[in-house]
Design a protein around this motif. Structure first.
Motif, PDB file in Angstrom:
ATOM      1  N   UNK A 180      -3.407  11.648 -12.390  1.00  0.00           N
ATOM      2  CA  UNK A 180      -4.505  11.108 -13.388  1.00  0.00           C
ATOM      3  C   UNK A 180      -4.957   9.776 -13.093  1.00  0.00           C
ATOM      4  N   UNK A 181      -4.630   9.080 -12.135  1.00  0.00           N
ATOM      5  CA  UNK A 181      -4.876   7.634 -12.027  1.00  0.00           C
ATOM      6  C   UNK A 181      -4.180   7.071 -10.756  1.00  0.00           C
ATOM      7  N   UNK A 182      -4.385   5.996 -10.386  1.00  0.00           N
ATOM      8  CA  UNK A 182      -3.636   5.435  -8.977  1.00  0.00           C
ATOM      9  C   UNK A 182      -2.270   5.015  -9.099  1.00  0.00           C
ATOM     10  N   UNK A 183      -1.519   5.122  -8.359  1.00  0.00           N
ATOM     11  CA  UNK A 183      -0.204   4.657  -8.138  1.00  0.00           C
ATOM     12  C   UNK A 183       0.026   3.546  -9.093  1.00  0.00           C
ATOM     13  N   UNK A 184       1.147   3.555  -9.709  1.00  0.00           N
ATOM     14  CA  UNK A 184       1.494   2.104 -10.632  1.00  0.00           C
ATOM     15  C   UNK A 184       2.445   1.413  -9.628  1.00  0.00           C
ATOM     16  N   UNK A 185       2.028  -0.004  -9.261  1.00  0.00           N
ATOM     17  CA  UNK A 185       2.750  -0.787  -8.132  1.00  0.00           C
ATOM     18  C   UNK A 185       3.667  -1.908  -8.944  1.00  0.00           C
ATOM     19  N   UNK A 186       3.600  -2.247 -10.368  1.00  0.00           N
ATOM     20  CA  UNK A 186       4.029  -3.170 -10.887  1.00  0.00           C
ATOM     21  C   UNK A 186       5.491  -3.586 -10.342  1.00  0.00           C
ATOM     22  N   UNK A 187       6.482  -2.605 -10.396  1.00  0.00           N
ATOM     23  CA  UNK A 187       7.894  -2.501 -10.065  1.00  0.00           C
ATOM     24  C   UNK A 187       8.070  -1.961  -8.782  1.00  0.00           C
ATOM     25  N   UNK A 188       7.180  -1.778  -7.865  1.00  0.00           N
ATOM     26  CA  UNK A 188       7.127  -0.863  -6.767  1.00  0.00           C
ATOM     27  C   UNK A 188       7.758  -1.491  -5.362  1.00  0.00           C
ATOM     28  N   UNK A 232      -1.220   4.055   4.546  1.00  0.00           N
ATOM     29  CA  UNK A 232      -2.391   3.171   5.157  1.00  0.00           C
ATOM     30  C   UNK A 232      -2.402   2.025   4.203  1.00  0.00           C
ATOM     31  N   UNK A 233      -1.848   1.864   3.204  1.00  0.00           N
ATOM     32  CA  UNK A 233      -1.923   0.673   2.355  1.00  0.00           C
ATOM     33  C   UNK A 233      -0.597  -0.178   3.028  1.00  0.00           C
ATOM     34  N   UNK A 234       0.630   0.573   3.167  1.00  0.00           N
ATOM     35  CA  UNK A 234       1.442  -0.256   3.921  1.00  0.00           C
ATOM     36  C   UNK A 234       1.082  -0.923   5.159  1.00  0.00           C
ATOM     37  N   UNK A 235       0.350  -0.095   6.046  1.00  0.00           N
ATOM     38  CA  UNK A 235       0.076  -0.765   7.184  1.00  0.00           C
ATOM     39  C   UNK A 235      -0.907  -1.736   7.064  1.00  0.00           C
ATOM     40  N   UNK A 236      -2.022  -1.561   6.214  1.00  0.00           N
ATOM     41  CA  UNK A 236      -2.843  -2.955   6.165  1.00  0.00           C
ATOM     42  C   UNK A 236      -2.041  -4.065   5.586  1.00  0.00           C
ATOM     43  N   UNK A 237      -0.923  -3.966   4.646  1.00  0.00           N
ATOM     44  CA  UNK A 237      -0.183  -4.966   4.243  1.00  0.00           C
ATOM     45  C   UNK A 237       0.551  -5.730   5.156  1.00  0.00           C
ATOM     46  N   UNK A 238       1.131  -4.954   6.114  1.00  0.00           N
ATOM     47  CA  UNK A 238       2.166  -5.614   7.330  1.00  0.00           C
ATOM     48  C   UNK A 238       1.290  -6.310   7.943  1.00  0.00           C
ATOM     49  N   UNK A 239       0.018  -5.607   8.486  1.00  0.00           N
ATOM     50  CA  UNK A 239      -1.010  -6.346   9.469  1.00  0.00           C
ATOM     51  C   UNK A 239      -1.518  -7.726   8.992  1.00  0.00           C
ATOM     52  N   UNK A 240      -1.754  -7.599   7.483  1.00  0.00           N
ATOM     53  CA  UNK A 240      -2.358  -8.757   7.039  1.00  0.00           C
ATOM     54  C   UNK A 240      -1.294  -9.973   6.628  1.00  0.00           C
ATOM     55  N   UNK A 250      -6.801  -7.806   1.772  1.00  0.00           N
ATOM     56  CA  UNK A 250      -6.159  -6.511   1.759  1.00  0.00           C
ATOM     57  C   UNK A 250      -6.765  -5.385   0.571  1.00  0.00           C
ATOM     58  N   UNK A 251      -6.675  -6.130  -0.526  1.00  0.00           N
ATOM     59  CA  UNK A 251      -7.351  -5.310  -1.648  1.00  0.00           C
ATOM     60  C   UNK A 251      -8.670  -4.998  -1.481  1.00  0.00           C
ATOM     61  N   UNK A 252      -9.464  -5.699  -0.606  1.00  0.00           N
ATOM     62  CA  UNK A 252     -11.035  -5.441  -0.601  1.00  0.00           C
ATOM     63  C   UNK A 252     -11.139  -4.265   0.389  1.00  0.00           C
ATOM     64  N   UNK A 253     -10.099  -3.664   1.042  1.00  0.00           N
ATOM     65  CA  UNK A 253     -10.323  -2.623   1.888  1.00  0.00           C
ATOM     66  C   UNK A 253      -9.305  -1.592   1.937  1.00  0.00           C
ATOM     67  N   UNK A 254      -8.360  -1.899   1.007  1.00  0.00           N
ATOM     68  CA  UNK A 254      -7.206  -0.778   0.832  1.00  0.00           C
ATOM     69  C   UNK A 254      -7.457   0.490  -0.126  1.00  0.00           C
ATOM     70  N   UNK A 255      -6.700   1.527  -0.110  1.00  0.00           N
ATOM     71  CA  UNK A 255      -6.864   2.604  -0.820  1.00  0.00           C
ATOM     72  C   UNK A 255      -6.616   2.474  -2.274  1.00  0.00           C
ATOM     73  N   UNK A 256      -6.829   3.087  -3.150  1.00  0.00           N
ATOM     74  CA  UNK A 256      -6.303   3.342  -4.802  1.00  0.00           C
ATOM     75  C   UNK A 256      -7.234   2.245  -5.490  1.00  0.00           C
ATOM     76  N   UNK A 257      -8.310   1.279  -4.673  1.00  0.00           N
ATOM     77  CA  UNK A 257      -8.945   0.215  -5.592  1.00  0.00           C
ATOM     78  C   UNK A 257      -8.313  -1.060  -5.622  1.00  0.00           C
ATOM     79  N   UNK A 258      -9.134  -2.269  -5.837  1.00  0.00           N
ATOM     80  CA  UNK A 258      -8.775  -3.388  -5.478  1.00  0.00           C
ATOM     81  C   UNK A 258      -7.317  -3.831  -6.504  1.00  0.00           C
ATOM     82  N   UNK A 259      -7.656  -3.460  -7.832  1.00  0.00           N
ATOM     83  CA  UNK A 259      -6.656  -3.969  -8.616  1.00  0.00           C
ATOM     84  C   UNK A 259      -5.239  -3.663  -8.256  1.00  0.00           C
ATOM     85  N   UNK A 260      -5.206  -2.132  -8.234  1.00  0.00           N
ATOM     86  CA  UNK A 260      -3.862  -1.612  -7.851  1.00  0.00           C
ATOM     87  C   UNK A 260      -3.217  -2.272  -6.473  1.00  0.00           C
ATOM     88  N   UNK A 261      -4.230  -2.375  -5.487  1.00  0.00           N
ATOM     89  CA  UNK A 261      -3.820  -2.700  -4.103  1.00  0.00           C
ATOM     90  C   UNK A 261      -3.285  -4.178  -4.144  1.00  0.00           C
TER      91      UNK A 261
END
Length: 276
Positions: A180-188, A232-240, A250-261
């Motif tokens: 119903x929405x993007x994954x929640x990353x606050x404690x992730x 893909x998000x994990x790969x972008x984060x490691x590369x950045x 990273x947030x500008x080009x990542x999946x799930x939208x800018x805020x969650x990313x």
């Protein structure tokens, strides 16, 4: 909460709480029933108990998929007195046992602006820590029906459990998968989350019904697609991080939208820097 249970497979029923779209799953065996997650407050849990008893009068065993309020604050009401068994990962059990007031305060602050009534209910809800802990996996026998509780690794939290009902080909995955929405990353743990989803995918077949933490039941193709986005998000984060790029890039080009990313990237950078 006006929703009732819907049977999604043989003696496996799902109730969708409408406010936060939290899923509760009821698995009925010959001798006992298993209830996966218990909602946010004593008031919600009281309605949930009535919905359970409309399906079965068998003794309940409870499972918390993790320690976030919307999945476990109803434990005390549903476990009863003396309490029935409540299973969770050892770290989730420790958080509820050792830091209940912190968890309550954080939940209250999260809910207050948009859901003040639920926030007030939650503030007065007694919390019950799980009574039985899982480290890697545990098998429960409900009478003619075996259910697997498995920790697939760190993902949405460090203490996620999935619940596999093999004879019905159903997998309950908590917030490791969201519909119903993007994954929640606050404690992730964004860098390990793809591995956790890969682990739970090994429990699936082409016909498995997957019950996410929030939203409608999904099929395995949906889970594979979300796994690919998490990878893909994990790969972008490691590369950045290797290139010393700011999280905003990273947030500008990542999946799930800018805020969650952005939340995910800040979490992952802390981990890569050894600060979390």
């Amino acid at each position: 909460m006006n929703a009732g249970f819907v049977e999604v497979a043989d003696r496996v029923h799902v109730l969708a709480e409408p406010l936060l779209r939290v899923n509760v799953t009821l698995v009925v065996g010959d001798d006992e029933a298993l209830l996966v997650d218990t909602l946010s407050s004593a008031a919600q849990a009281t309605e949930l108990a009535a919905a359970v008893r409309a399906i079965t009068d068998r003794p309940l065993t409870l499972v918390n998929t993790h320690h976030h309020y919307d999945h476990c604050f109803g434990n005390a009401v549903l476990a009863g007195d003396p309490p029935r068994p409540v299973y969770a990962h050892a770290l989730a059990a420790a958080a509820l046992r050792e830091e209940p007031e912190r968890l309550r305060r954080e939940a209250y602050e999260e809910l207050l602006a948009e859901h003040p009534t639920l926030a007030a209910e939650l503030a007065d809800t007694p919390l019950l820590a799980p009574t039985h802990t899982v480290h890697v996996e545990t098998v429960l026998d409900l009478g003619g029906r075996r259910v697997l509780l498995r920790h697939p690794g760190r993902g949405h939290t460090d203490a996620d459990l999935v619940v596999h009902v093999p004879d019905a080909d159903v997998l309950v995955v908590g917030d490791l998968v969201e519909q119903s929405g993007p994954p929640a990353f606050e404690d992730s743990y964004p860098l390990q989350w793809p591995d956790a989803v890969a682990d739970l995918l090994r429990l699936t077949t082409a016909r498995t019904v997957v019950i996410p933490g929030h939203g409608d039941p999904v099929d395995v193709d949906f889970v594979r697609a979300q796994h690919a986005e998490l990878a893909k998000l994990a790969w972008l984060i490691r590369a950045a991080h290797t290139g010393s790029a700011p999280p905003e890039r990273v947030a500008a080009e990542a999946p799930f939208g800018a805020r969650p990313a952005l939340v995910a990237t800040h979490r992952a950078y802390l981990q890569l820097n050894g600060d979390a």
